[in-house]
Design an enzyme around this catalytic site. Sequence first.
Site, short mmCIF file in Angstrom:
data_model
loop_
_atom_site.label_atom_id
_atom_site.label_comp_id
_atom_site.label_asym_id
_atom_site.label_seq_id
_atom_site.Cartn_x
_atom_site.Cartn_y
_atom_site.Cartn_z
N MET A 139 -10.09 -4.36 -3.77
CA MET A 139 -8.78 -4.49 -3.13
C MET A 139 -7.79 -3.73 -3.99
O MET A 139 -7.81 -3.85 -5.21
CB MET A 139 -8.35 -5.95 -3.04
CG MET A 139 -8.94 -6.69 -1.90
SD MET A 139 -8.06 -8.25 -1.74
CE MET A 139 -9.22 -9.14 -0.77
N SER A 140 -6.95 -2.98 -3.36
CA SER A 140 -5.96 -2.21 -4.08
C SER A 140 -4.57 -2.69 -3.67
O SER A 140 -4.34 -3.03 -2.52
CB SER A 140 -6.12 -0.72 -3.74
OG SER A 140 -5.19 0.03 -4.46
#
Length: 108
Positions: free
Chosen positions: A9-10
Amino acid sequence: MVRISDARMSGTAFGTIVLHITPESAVGGPLALVKNGDMISLDVAKRSIELLVDAAELERRRAALKSAAAPDEARRGYAWLFNETIMQADEGCDFDFMQRTGKKTETG
């Protein structure tokens, strides 16, 4: 809000996040069995997570899972190499042939 994922996840900056659930849902891991509305118990202090669904229902869901076929772009080159040899997150997300003991097999 709690986020649970078997991927990266960014841009996530707050909240409780559980990443790198293994094995990945694409290979029949636990997240592949989760359905909308399922309850999940998360205890961060105890480092535990539990899908609160009856075992018989989970077996029905597992039996109904279809094997994920490799995408067309993974028939050759780097995409093939990644698809065929990358290890799960808990094993380091490395190519299996890069391990000191060599390529992993079905039996270990």
